[in-house]
Write an enzyme that holds these catalytic residues in place. Structure first.
Site, PDB file in Angstrom:
ATOM      1  N   LYS A 210      36.875  50.793  46.997  1.00  0.00           N
ATOM      2  CA  LYS A 210      36.980  49.339  46.980  1.00  0.00           C
ATOM      3  C   LYS A 210      35.669  48.650  46.632  1.00  0.00           C
ATOM      4  O   LYS A 210      35.297  47.640  47.210  1.00  0.00           O
ATOM      5  CB  LYS A 210      37.518  48.819  48.321  1.00  0.00           C
ATOM      6  CG  LYS A 210      38.766  49.524  48.810  1.00  0.00           C
ATOM      7  CD  LYS A 210      39.835  49.661  47.733  1.00  0.00           C
ATOM      8  CE  LYS A 210      40.345  48.317  47.242  1.00  0.00           C
ATOM      9  NZ  LYS A 210      41.284  48.470  46.070  1.00  0.00           N
TER      10      LYS A 210
ATOM     11  N   GLY B  86      34.950  48.189  43.150  1.00  0.00           N
ATOM     12  CA  GLY B  86      35.077  47.892  41.730  1.00  0.00           C
ATOM     13  C   GLY B  86      35.362  49.136  40.917  1.00  0.00           C
ATOM     14  O   GLY B  86      35.221  49.135  39.686  1.00  0.00           O
TER      15      GLY B  86
ATOM     16  N   THR C  30      38.203  50.793  40.099  1.00  0.00           N
ATOM     17  CA  THR C  30      39.280  50.722  39.112  1.00  0.00           C
ATOM     18  C   THR C  30      38.820  49.971  37.871  1.00  0.00           C
ATOM     19  O   THR C  30      39.086  50.395  36.727  1.00  0.00           O
ATOM     20  CB  THR C  30      40.511  50.011  39.715  1.00  0.00           C
ATOM     21  OG1 THR C  30      40.835  50.597  40.982  1.00  0.00           O
ATOM     22  CG2 THR C  30      41.708  50.126  38.786  1.00  0.00           C
ATOM     23  N   TRP C  31      38.121  48.883  38.065  1.00  0.00           N
ATOM     24  CA  TRP C  31      37.638  48.065  36.945  1.00  0.00           C
ATOM     25  C   TRP C  31      36.628  48.833  36.101  1.00  0.00           C
ATOM     26  O   TRP C  31      36.728  48.859  34.872  1.00  0.00           O
ATOM     27  CB  TRP C  31      37.022  46.790  37.506  1.00  0.00           C
ATOM     28  CG  TRP C  31      36.635  45.767  36.479  1.00  0.00           C
ATOM     29  CD1 TRP C  31      37.192  45.577  35.246  1.00  0.00           C
ATOM     30  CD2 TRP C  31      35.612  44.778  36.611  1.00  0.00           C
ATOM     31  NE1 TRP C  31      36.582  44.526  34.589  1.00  0.00           N
ATOM     32  CE2 TRP C  31      35.608  44.021  35.413  1.00  0.00           C
ATOM     33  CE3 TRP C  31      34.718  44.449  37.616  1.00  0.00           C
ATOM     34  CZ2 TRP C  31      34.727  42.971  35.191  1.00  0.00           C
ATOM     35  CZ3 TRP C  31      33.849  43.392  37.418  1.00  0.00           C
ATOM     36  CH2 TRP C  31      33.849  42.668  36.224  1.00  0.00           C
TER      37      TRP C  31
ATOM     38  N   HIS D 213      34.156  59.652  44.917  1.00  0.00           N
ATOM     39  CA  HIS D 213      33.574  58.918  46.038  1.00  0.00           C
ATOM     40  C   HIS D 213      32.567  59.796  46.779  1.00  0.00           C
ATOM     41  O   HIS D 213      32.051  59.394  47.821  1.00  0.00           O
ATOM     42  CB  HIS D 213      34.664  58.461  47.010  1.00  0.00           C
ATOM     43  CG  HIS D 213      35.625  57.461  46.444  1.00  0.00           C
ATOM     44  ND1 HIS D 213      35.216  56.403  45.653  1.00  0.00           N
ATOM     45  CD2 HIS D 213      36.985  57.346  46.554  1.00  0.00           C
ATOM     46  CE1 HIS D 213      36.283  55.686  45.304  1.00  0.00           C
ATOM     47  NE2 HIS D 213      37.349  56.239  45.833  1.00  0.00           N
TER      48      HIS D 213
ATOM     49  N   TYR E 255      28.555  45.329  41.626  1.00  0.00           N
ATOM     50  CA  TYR E 255      29.796  44.648  41.280  1.00  0.00           C
ATOM     51  C   TYR E 255      29.544  43.180  40.972  1.00  0.00           C
ATOM     52  O   TYR E 255      30.101  42.623  40.018  1.00  0.00           O
ATOM     53  CB  TYR E 255      30.783  44.785  42.441  1.00  0.00           C
ATOM     54  CG  TYR E 255      32.111  44.103  42.222  1.00  0.00           C
ATOM     55  CD1 TYR E 255      33.123  44.724  41.500  1.00  0.00           C
ATOM     56  CD2 TYR E 255      32.362  42.829  42.745  1.00  0.00           C
ATOM     57  CE1 TYR E 255      34.353  44.108  41.304  1.00  0.00           C
ATOM     58  CE2 TYR E 255      33.579  42.205  42.556  1.00  0.00           C
ATOM     59  CZ  TYR E 255      34.574  42.842  41.828  1.00  0.00           C
ATOM     60  OH  TYR E 255      35.784  42.222  41.636  1.00  0.00           O
TER      61      TYR E 255
ATOM     62  N   ARG F 128      43.653  43.069  44.883  1.00  0.00           N
ATOM     63  CA  ARG F 128      43.937  42.024  45.861  1.00  0.00           C
ATOM     64  C   ARG F 128      43.424  40.691  45.322  1.00  0.00           C
ATOM     65  O   ARG F 128      44.182  39.866  44.848  1.00  0.00           O
ATOM     66  CB  ARG F 128      43.308  42.365  47.219  1.00  0.00           C
ATOM     67  CG  ARG F 128      43.784  41.464  48.364  1.00  0.00           C
ATOM     68  CD  ARG F 128      43.192  41.903  49.694  1.00  0.00           C
ATOM     69  NE  ARG F 128      41.747  41.685  49.747  1.00  0.00           N
ATOM     70  CZ  ARG F 128      41.174  40.564  50.164  1.00  0.00           C
ATOM     71  NH1 ARG F 128      41.928  39.543  50.542  1.00  0.00           N
ATOM     72  NH2 ARG F 128      39.867  40.446  50.195  1.00  0.00           N
ATOM     73  N   LYS F 129      42.098  40.471  45.379  1.00  0.00           N
ATOM     74  CA  LYS F 129      41.508  39.252  44.842  1.00  0.00           C
ATOM     75  C   LYS F 129      40.417  39.552  43.813  1.00  0.00           C
ATOM     76  O   LYS F 129      40.293  38.860  42.816  1.00  0.00           O
ATOM     77  CB  LYS F 129      40.918  38.403  45.966  1.00  0.00           C
ATOM     78  CG  LYS F 129      41.942  37.752  46.869  1.00  0.00           C
ATOM     79  CD  LYS F 129      41.248  36.812  47.866  1.00  0.00           C
ATOM     80  CE  LYS F 129      42.246  36.078  48.734  1.00  0.00           C
ATOM     81  NZ  LYS F 129      41.560  35.146  49.685  1.00  0.00           N
ATOM     82  N   GLY F 130      39.599  40.551  44.091  1.00  0.00           N
ATOM     83  CA  GLY F 130      38.510  40.889  43.182  1.00  0.00           C
ATOM     84  C   GLY F 130      37.414  39.841  43.140  1.00  0.00           C
ATOM     85  O   GLY F 130      36.654  39.769  42.181  1.00  0.00           O
TER      86      GLY F 130
END
Length: 346
Positions: A92, A94, A96-97, A157, A245, A312-314
Site C-alpha cells: 500500500k 503505490g 500497483t501504480w 515486499h 509516492y 481506494r483513494k490514492g
C-alpha cells in the site's frame, strides 16, 4: 541469510505460498506449512497478528507463517538475471501504480500506450509484474518464471537485507517506492480489513495503529524496510532508484522520465513530442485502473482479490481524515526517532 535456516527449511520442491495469497488460502495455508517450518517457528520471537494468531520475527521483520515459508523458499531458489527489473515496496505504498508505469515504459515499443488493447487495460498490474513471493497455494512447485520475456519485471515486499544473493550480486535494477507512513498506515488498515477472512476479527483503527507504530505488523517495522532501500540507493544509485509516492504524484512526468533513464531506456525527442509520456500517464492513471470495466469484471486477481480491492483513494494526506491528534503526534515522533539523521523526510 543464515545457512542453518536455509538447510532446515524447504529441502526440495516445497510449496511456495505467497505474501499476497495468504488471505485467500487461510485454511489451506495451515495444512501446507511444512513440519520443518512449524518447528522453526518455535525458535522465533512472536507477537499477535492483525488477523492471524501470531506473526514471527525473522531477519528483523515480522511475518505470518505462510509468508515466512514463502520467503525462505524464494531466498533459496530464485535466480536473478542481470536484465531483471524489480519493483520493491511496503504494501500500500503505490506498488500497483509503479508496476503499471514501469511495465508501460519498458514495453512501449511492443505496446503503444494509446492502443485500446494494451495489456494494462485487460490485466491488473500485479498479473503483468508478478510478486516473487506469490505462488498458487494449490500447486506443489517452485514458481517457474522461464516463460517471461526479458527484461523480466517482478515485484517484492521483501526488505533489502533479505533479498537473495543472486539479486544483490547481479546487475539487475531495483526501483523502490515508499509512502509517508501516516498515509501508508491508513491505506494498509483499510486494505487488510477489506480482505480479512469473514470469520476473523478485525482490528480497530486505534489497535492497529498501536501495533504499526511499535513495528509489530506484518512486514514491519516499516522503518526497517524503508531505511534499507534508502541507504542502498545512496550507496549504489545505479542499482537502486528510491522514489517517494508523494513526489511521483506531484510531478509524474518528471519521475516517469527519471525511471526510464534509470532503466537505460530514456524517452527520445520524438516520443516526447508525440505525447507518449502523457498517454502513458493517462493509461496508468488511478481513475483508469480503478474504473476499468474490463478489469473489474474479472473473477479474481491473484486467486483472491477483486481489481477494485487495490484502489481506494490514492490521495496524499488522507490520514488527516482518520487520525486523532494523539495519533499524529505519536507516529510523527516514531518517524523522527527512526528516520532522523538518515536524510529521508516526508
Amino acid at each position: 541469510m543464515a545457512e542453518n535456516a536455509t538447510s532446515l527449511l524447504f529441502p526440495g520442491n516445497q510449496t511456495n505460498v505467497g505474501f499476497e495469497n495468504e488471505a485467500a488460502c487461510d485454511e489451506a495455508h495451515e495444512k501446507l506449512i511444512c513440519q520443518e517450518c512449524k518447528e522453526f517457528l518455535l525458535s522465533l520471537p512472536r507477537e499477535k497478528g492483525w488477523f492471524k494468531p501470531y506473526i514471527y520475527l525473522y531477519q528483523h521483520i515480522w511475518y505470518a507463517p505462510a509468508q515466512l515459508q514463502a520467503l525462505i523458499s524464494f531466498q533459496k531458489h530464485f535466480q536473478a538475471k542481470d536484465s531483471d527489473i524489480i519493483i520493491a515496496s511496503l504494501p500500500k505504498s503505490g506498488t500497483t501504480w509503479l508496476k503499471a508505469l514501469t511495465f508501460a515504459i519498458v514495453n512501449r515499443n511492443r505496446f503503444s500506450p494509446s492502443k485500446h488493447n494494451h495489456p494494462l487495460l485487460i490485466s491488473n498490474a500485479h498479473e503483468l509484474v508478478p510478486f516473487f513471493e506469490f505462488h498458487d497455494c494449490k500447486t506443489n512447485q517452485i514458481p517457474d518464471f522461464s516463460n517471461l520475456s526479458d527484461p523480466r519485471l517482478f515485484g517484492t515486499h521483501v526488505p533489502c537485507h533479505s533479498l537473495p544473493d543472486s539479486i544483490t550480486m547481479s546487475r539487475c535494477r531495483i526501483i523502490y517506492i515508499c509512502r509517508n507512513p501516516l498515509d501508508n498506515f491508513v491505506s494498509f488498515w483499510f486494505f487488510y480489513n477489506k480482505i480479512v477472512p469473514p470469520l476473523s476479527p478485525k482490528l480497530s483503527l486505534e489497535e492497529a495503529f498501536e501495533r504499526y507504530s511499535e513495528g509489530n505488523s506484518v512486514l514491519g517495522p516499516f522503518w526497517t524496510n524503508i531505511l534499507g532501500y534508502w541507504r542502498q540507493g545512496k550507496e549504489t544509485p545505479n542499482k537502486v532508484l528510491f522514489l517517494k509516492y508523494e513526489d511521483l504524484k506531484g510531478d509524474t512526468k518528471f519521475y516517469l522520465k527519471r525511471v526510464a533513464e534509470f532503466l537505460d531506456c530514456p524517452f527520445n525527442l520524438a516520443e516526447e513530442g508525440n505525447g507518449v509520456i502523457e498517454k502513458m500517464i493517462e493509461l496508468c492513471s488511478f481513475r483508469k485502473m480503478k474504473e476499468s470495466a474490463e478489469l473489474n469484471k474479472k473473477v479474481k486477481v491473484m486467486q483472491k482479490y477483486e481489481n477494485k480491492d487495490f484502489f481506494r483513494k490514492g490521495e496524499v494526506g488522507d490520514w488527516v481524515n482518520h487520525f486523532s491528534p494523539w495519533m499524529k503526534e505519536k507516529l510523527s515522533k516514531v518517524i523522527e526517532e527512526k528516520l532522523g539523521g538518515s536524510g529521508l523526510s516526508f
